[in-house]
Design an enzyme around this catalytic site. Sequence first.
Site, PDB file in Angstrom:
ATOM      1  N   SER A 192       9.717  11.557  16.640  1.00 28.54           N
ATOM      2  CA  SER A 192      10.794  12.114  15.723  1.00 28.54           C
ATOM      3  C   SER A 192      11.165  10.959  15.109  1.00 28.54           C
ATOM      4  O   SER A 192      11.091   9.904  15.058  1.00 28.54           O
ATOM      5  CB  SER A 192      11.972  12.041  16.941  1.00 28.54           C
ATOM      6  OG  SER A 192      13.234  11.897  16.445  1.00 28.54           O
ATOM      7  N   GLU A 196       4.050  23.533  21.747  1.00 26.38           N
ATOM      8  CA  GLU A 196       5.148  24.375  21.163  1.00 26.38           C
ATOM      9  C   GLU A 196       4.459  25.309  19.962  1.00 26.38           C
ATOM     10  O   GLU A 196       4.789  26.454  19.897  1.00 26.38           O
ATOM     11  CB  GLU A 196       6.170  23.272  20.619  1.00 26.38           C
ATOM     12  CG  GLU A 196       6.811  22.486  21.611  1.00 26.38           C
ATOM     13  CD  GLU A 196       7.657  21.368  21.016  1.00 26.38           C
ATOM     14  OE1 GLU A 196       8.799  21.680  21.050  1.00 26.38           O
ATOM     15  OE2 GLU A 196       7.225  20.263  20.824  1.00 26.38           O
ATOM     16  N   HIS A 222       8.852  32.989  39.622  1.00 26.67           N
ATOM     17  CA  HIS A 222      10.230  32.828  38.986  1.00 26.67           C
ATOM     18  C   HIS A 222      10.745  31.468  38.709  1.00 26.67           C
ATOM     19  O   HIS A 222      11.826  31.178  38.589  1.00 26.67           O
ATOM     20  CB  HIS A 222      11.454  33.386  40.073  1.00 26.67           C
ATOM     21  CG  HIS A 222      10.869  34.745  40.390  1.00 26.67           C
ATOM     22  ND1 HIS A 222      11.719  35.897  40.086  1.00 26.67           N
ATOM     23  CD2 HIS A 222      10.049  35.101  41.490  1.00 26.67           C
ATOM     24  CE1 HIS A 222      11.138  37.007  40.990  1.00 26.67           C
ATOM     25  NE2 HIS A 222      10.389  36.508  41.581  1.00 26.67           N
ATOM     26  N   LYS A 275      10.867   9.402  21.376  1.00 27.72           N
ATOM     27  CA  LYS A 275      10.194  10.813  21.697  1.00 27.72           C
ATOM     28  C   LYS A 275       8.741  10.893  21.402  1.00 27.72           C
ATOM     29  O   LYS A 275       8.179  10.235  20.805  1.00 27.72           O
ATOM     30  CB  LYS A 275      10.813  11.968  20.803  1.00 27.72           C
ATOM     31  CG  LYS A 275      12.199  12.137  20.740  1.00 27.72           C
ATOM     32  CD  LYS A 275      12.762  12.701  22.358  1.00 27.72           C
ATOM     33  CE  LYS A 275      12.237  14.180  22.420  1.00 27.72           C
ATOM     34  NZ  LYS A 275      12.601  15.075  21.577  1.00 27.72           N
TER      35      LYS A 275
END
Lengths: 448, 448, 448, 448
Positions: free
Chosen positions: B286, B299, B157, B292
Amino acid sequence: MTNKLWGGRFKKKIDPQFFQFQKSIDYDYLLAEYDIYHSLIHVIALNKSEILTDSECDRLLKALCEILKEVQTGGFKPNNSAEDIHSDIQQRVDKKIGKLSDKLHTLRSRNDQIAFDVKWFCFSSAVMVLEGLSSLIESFSVLSDKYPKSFMVGYTHLQRAQVVTFSNYLCAYSEMFKRDCLRLDNYVKSLTASIGSGALAGSAIDKKCYAQALKELLGKFSKDSLNVGPVLNSMDNVASRDFVVQFLSYLAIIQMNISRFSEDAILYSSKEFNFFDLPEEFCTGSSLMPHKKNPDFFELARGYSGPVYGNLVSILTTMKALPLTYNRDMQLDKQPLFSSFEIVRDEIAILSRLVPGITLKEDNINRALLDEMLYATELAEYLVSCGVAFKDAHEAIGKLIRYSQDKKIQIKDLSDEVLTKFHNKLVKKEIIKIFSPEWAVRSKKSLP
Amino acid sequence: MTNKLWGGRFKKKIDPQFFQFQKSIDYDYLLAEYDIYHSLIHVIALNKSEILTDSECDRLLKALCEILKEVQTGGFKPNNSAEDIHSDIQQRVDKKIGKLSDKLHTLRSRNDQIAFDVKWFCFSSAVMVLEGLSSLIESFSVLSDKYPKSFMVGYTHLQRAQVVTFSNYLCAYSEMFKRDCLRLDNYVKSLTASIGSGALAGSAIDKKCYAQALKELLGKFSKDSLNVGPVLNSMDNVASRDFVVQFLSYLAIIQMNISRFSEDAILYSSKEFNFFDLPEEFCTGSSLMPHKKNPDFFELARGYSGPVYGNLVSILTTMKALPLTYNRDMQLDKQPLFSSFEIVRDEIAILSRLVPGITLKEDNINRALLDEMLYATELAEYLVSCGVAFKDAHEAIGKLIRYSQDKKIQIKDLSDEVLTKFHNKLVKKEIIKIFSPEWAVRSKKSLP
Amino acid sequence: MTNKLWGGRFKKKIDPQFFQFQKSIDYDYLLAEYDIYHSLIHVIALNKSEILTDSECDRLLKALCEILKEVQTGGFKPNNSAEDIHSDIQQRVDKKIGKLSDKLHTLRSRNDQIAFDVKWFCFSSAVMVLEGLSSLIESFSVLSDKYPKSFMVGYTHLQRAQVVTFSNYLCAYSEMFKRDCLRLDNYVKSLTASIGSGALAGSAIDKKCYAQALKELLGKFSKDSLNVGPVLNSMDNVASRDFVVQFLSYLAIIQMNISRFSEDAILYSSKEFNFFDLPEEFCTGSSLMPHKKNPDFFELARGYSGPVYGNLVSILTTMKALPLTYNRDMQLDKQPLFSSFEIVRDEIAILSRLVPGITLKEDNINRALLDEMLYATELAEYLVSCGVAFKDAHEAIGKLIRYSQDKKIQIKDLSDEVLTKFHNKLVKKEIIKIFSPEWAVRSKKSLP
Amino acid sequence: MTNKLWGGRFKKKIDPQFFQFQKSIDYDYLLAEYDIYHSLIHVIALNKSEILTDSECDRLLKALCEILKEVQTGGFKPNNSAEDIHSDIQQRVDKKIGKLSDKLHTLRSRNDQIAFDVKWFCFSSAVMVLEGLSSLIESFSVLSDKYPKSFMVGYTHLQRAQVVTFSNYLCAYSEMFKRDCLRLDNYVKSLTASIGSGALAGSAIDKKCYAQALKELLGKFSKDSLNVGPVLNSMDNVASRDFVVQFLSYLAIIQMNISRFSEDAILYSSKEFNFFDLPEEFCTGSSLMPHKKNPDFFELARGYSGPVYGNLVSILTTMKALPLTYNRDMQLDKQPLFSSFEIVRDEIAILSRLVPGITLKEDNINRALLDEMLYATELAEYLVSCGVAFKDAHEAIGKLIRYSQDKKIQIKDLSDEVLTKFHNKLVKKEIIKIFSPEWAVRSKKSLP
């Protein structure tokens, strides 16, 4: 809600609306049998581990076996106020033997149980579908035997293409269902459950105790027993549902095949094709139009592609990008599984009884077989056998057909004089011979 | 558009916009190699059938082999004005040897060819994915070997649950990918192509001629050769694409597994978890935010669940309720197949090189392992080993945790006096022993 | 790879295989026009903010407008070595005006740009589909006008049900497509883009500067201009793709409607129904069977339900459970969007030209209209008009039909003596009047 | 099974297994209310048409109203031996008033009824979801008001990106749900039902009689009344389910948005992020691990993306390529509709009560806000405001960050001497000012 399997750390009671939202007993009661199997193995293993005494073990086993019998004889009704099947069974054991039931979940996690239960459900269901498919294949063979010498119009693009035998037509579906069997057979053979993963990290019970318990029990459960082996990786075991996706994708393929036969049956029982007379007891009528006899079974069996495909999307989507290990999302593996299994099982069962009742309207088929277009390919093949390059033959016959259609004259009614304009090898005598279903079918030497 | 493989019966030219809409050369050129295999077999069979002379056969084979070589060495560029790969190759043969090329399609249908081609593509692709998965499993093992003694926080969880070893964590994924291999292995072994179905009804070429042709050729094609057998049922053969659905569902399962590891990797390389340092060459930055370093590969590998699941839906939907036999809809089996294969192949290839470059931030993990909650289960297990019923142990520890959190005191800092209020078996000395990753992992006797 | 829009913090070069995997220029070049719109607005706003001088602003605008013109006149070819369309355009500006191009991305994030670009693409595409649907509805009306007095067999369950007019049949599809238009019309009206979200947190450029820039520019972009408003919530703006899902679901509904007309057209152009003659230029033939004229367009238009549904699943799956705000997964919104749009656009365009070319085979329809079953409902309605309870009328006619079929006698050939056995109100004279398409259609008083 | 609404032409009784397979009463009883609406309108129209006498009409209306009341007060229990809800209600009327009930289905088809019923269900459900979403938006606002001055870490790629206000973060979701409301609002406004389509061809009842009946009845049915208009096209009306697909796609978008907030909530309530404390009454524990408090609601709300997406696929697949008009497949529109509605309704209801109970752990957030990386963009913006080209600023800050990380020194601890090596405009004093959440948020002038 009083007998939850967790809660010591919680100060507040669970919200009642959320309790309803999250409980699974409404559907997971279907796992009762397999859940009890898990408990039986676990209790014996606890006994081997000296966590339960012999007497405790016996009392627990007895209580569990009584519930198991209820399940197997159809008398089990889920208690809808329970949270899930694990809690429901625990509460039943409690009713029978009191506080000892508190030891049932010793060193055990529902994560381990549910993976075991769902796997066994998949196994049993796959075995049932396999048996159903065998009957279905047999029923196609029964229908085929009713019409051993019949032909059938073969279609591509829903346009009349070439003549085939009716038995070859039916056999196409048998071959599809045989491959479905092969897939399922590989599936049930490679499926392996395990016990002892704990919540995710394994448990303190020695694997040898589990092995001993399994040795005592397996084979006693049901006719066909799933292979239960040692835990290879406890995290993988509680986290994975690939075996559900795999089963649901096989059911989707079966459903796809059924939808295709359904489409054929709907077409062939339309007034326009008029090749099939469907057994009336599998059709329904209209509340407005008194004359209707609708192929409802086949429409539903076609339409059920929706839910069966949708169920596959459902489980794939739910499992997408879940981090290890167990997540509550995975509770939602069950409804698509149960739904697809029940749909496909019922379709196969009804289809197996319906198919032999189909009446082939041979007169209508024979009338269709008079269509000369069905032999155009054979005519081209004849030219090839006379040494004509296929491309030339194809083009000559194409032009002949255009001529025949424009003039509205049958090809076999054309004179040799006209015919030879299209190709000098075209003669009436040969054409008449070629334009017959028997000749057409016999000429297919590539077939078995 | 001038060299179509059909057209004698047609008076009008095909509509140019429709021609663009229906042509498939833009993607089916990927089948060139397998299409030539089919032609090679077919040409030899035509020769055995005495439809082609030895010299005609030789010239055709020579032309085909030249094109095959072009394909295999990467020099083949599809001719975008052709309708499909079959026409494209026929036109190339025509350029090489002229009118004899008209005999290439003698007694042959594109329906037979395309079923053969797509099946072989599936076979070759599955073999490639299998090889990729082997490398991937190996790369997990390389990473595991870099950190043989490391622990990992185990989650359920997404809450901290129990301690596991890092190698067990990685091994969970290896097990998943091994099952993916097992599925693919069964798949490539059970896949069988055939030749000689004609458009749907078989062909006039004797099956023995095909058998002889296959005997001469098979094994010469490629390293791994698909099993090519006799046609069992010609209608089924041209009508079925179950083998595409099956492959796409296996790719969807692999994709699902990859999406889960990706999710873990994204989480673990966030500043908050901070367990993984990803190799920079697989990240991007970025255009606005200079600091970043994003886990883009993971992803994208997570996001590709979209197209890979969508492709499975695509083929299932397209095949739903198609009447027998071939329908033009089936042309659309190729794009989802090619797309899912390429996505999964590329993900596996990059992942295999990325995984060994992951750096485990052991300090951060070790800090997390100080969290006492991770040992709550072991503490309950300890009480069980003292003879406490599990349910009582569970509740006692639950309350102890609540107390510890409310008071903001670590459990191991509580006095024996306080501890025994929760259970008389709870003593500080034992707790200190139990609250360690080594102890926790060692206590899991159910594992191999 | 050298001119990336990021990279200061990176020590290593990006992995070449990963670069290929993650770059989007191969498909996002389709957004070039809208990307330049964003840049034009942004540059003017930077000027209003006094970050760019007037002269810098002019030079940047000039360069951008030159590229825009190239895009709008079809001369733009994407540079496949660029990472994405934003980088590609930046590099082109760089080529034109050198180092000043470095200011193009000042205070701007690709997250803001891409949301803007994709929204505008959706807008323009929806407008195009709307225009296409208008033509399609018009083309149905053209076909209807060719056959103003024709009837058609109306089906339920693919069984002959009742007679309808041909124009009512066609109008059913027009109504579906009109609702599709209504949905799209609401969509384009409610769609609003914004500029100034930065990466997620907004930007230092004052909203007034953007407002001024928009005032100067909007309306100049294209015939139909999307509404561009102030940023309401910057996090939502860069994170959301609901507008893509919404558009793809509308395209899926259009596709569903097209698949149904396609199915009808395939059925009606089969030899068995034989109601439609399809324009030859939209059909193809067979490489083996010389007689075939296949309804390929309609088969493909039916089959494309696969990819169009699959694309909807793709975007929904990709977006599932993505945390705020932008994630790289979202790059994968584009391919399903482009794919579904192009499929549906092309289908509509071809269909609009094909439909008016359909020839209705009125003789065949009229022959089918002789089928007495088509008037069974009207006969029951007649009994109701005589005061019979509908359920009794339904049953009486049902039995009459059974009798007629068993005896193989037409109902209108039965004597009054026989007829009255089924109901005393049944008389030959009335039946003959009722059994006509004109009577049947005229009796439907509930219709407009 | 005895009281079917059809059957005169049938000799054989329906097969019992098939009867079970095809009956729909198990789920379509949810349509009882709307089915009675249809009957009420129909009965009055029959009376206006002089097919029913005033007294017959009154008795039928009275019986129907009694049943309606039962439905509306929750006392209605479906009769599981009925075939469908239409038959069930007819049988209840029969029980109340005997043989007159046979006139209830006069000149009416279930095809017309079910289209009406399902449309009204969609309408009522959409209204309910709209109301739920309003509460949900309100609940986000309640949570926002609890923490009016709090900041939040803003993420892209799940990497810390920039600081935002907590209220802006929550508002991102409110905006999404507002667009969901806009879609649903357009939907309920544009939805129009009709009555009088018959089976497909219209009916003998004059449209004026229906218009009068509607005038008398509408507005009396329920608080919110669906627009019921004249039949535009009877074939379209019985054949179309686009309105179901549209509703299910809107529910899918809502579900997608909920899944994203769920993901955020799961992340933020993990020990690693530790930003949210979830209200205990919406969490559950573990049967094995005593310390667990799991975010079950959010996991289930994320996981339900599976069934809600799957239901959309289900209806799209079922409707694919169905020929006009009604086909039995369409019965399967109901289960996905009911399922998605109930899931989304329940999620929204629970979420509305859960959200205000979330506790923001501000200390943890404030600790995270110390991370200098969050202000890198603002630092670059500062350089831009000093006249530096953005690309240079971006690169300078990128290198500064790399230096800071390599040396493990905070940027604000670097001396001006070091800072100016990266850019001569970088000074400690400014950096300290910029590196604060207040400054960062205040600098975003593009926001409202």
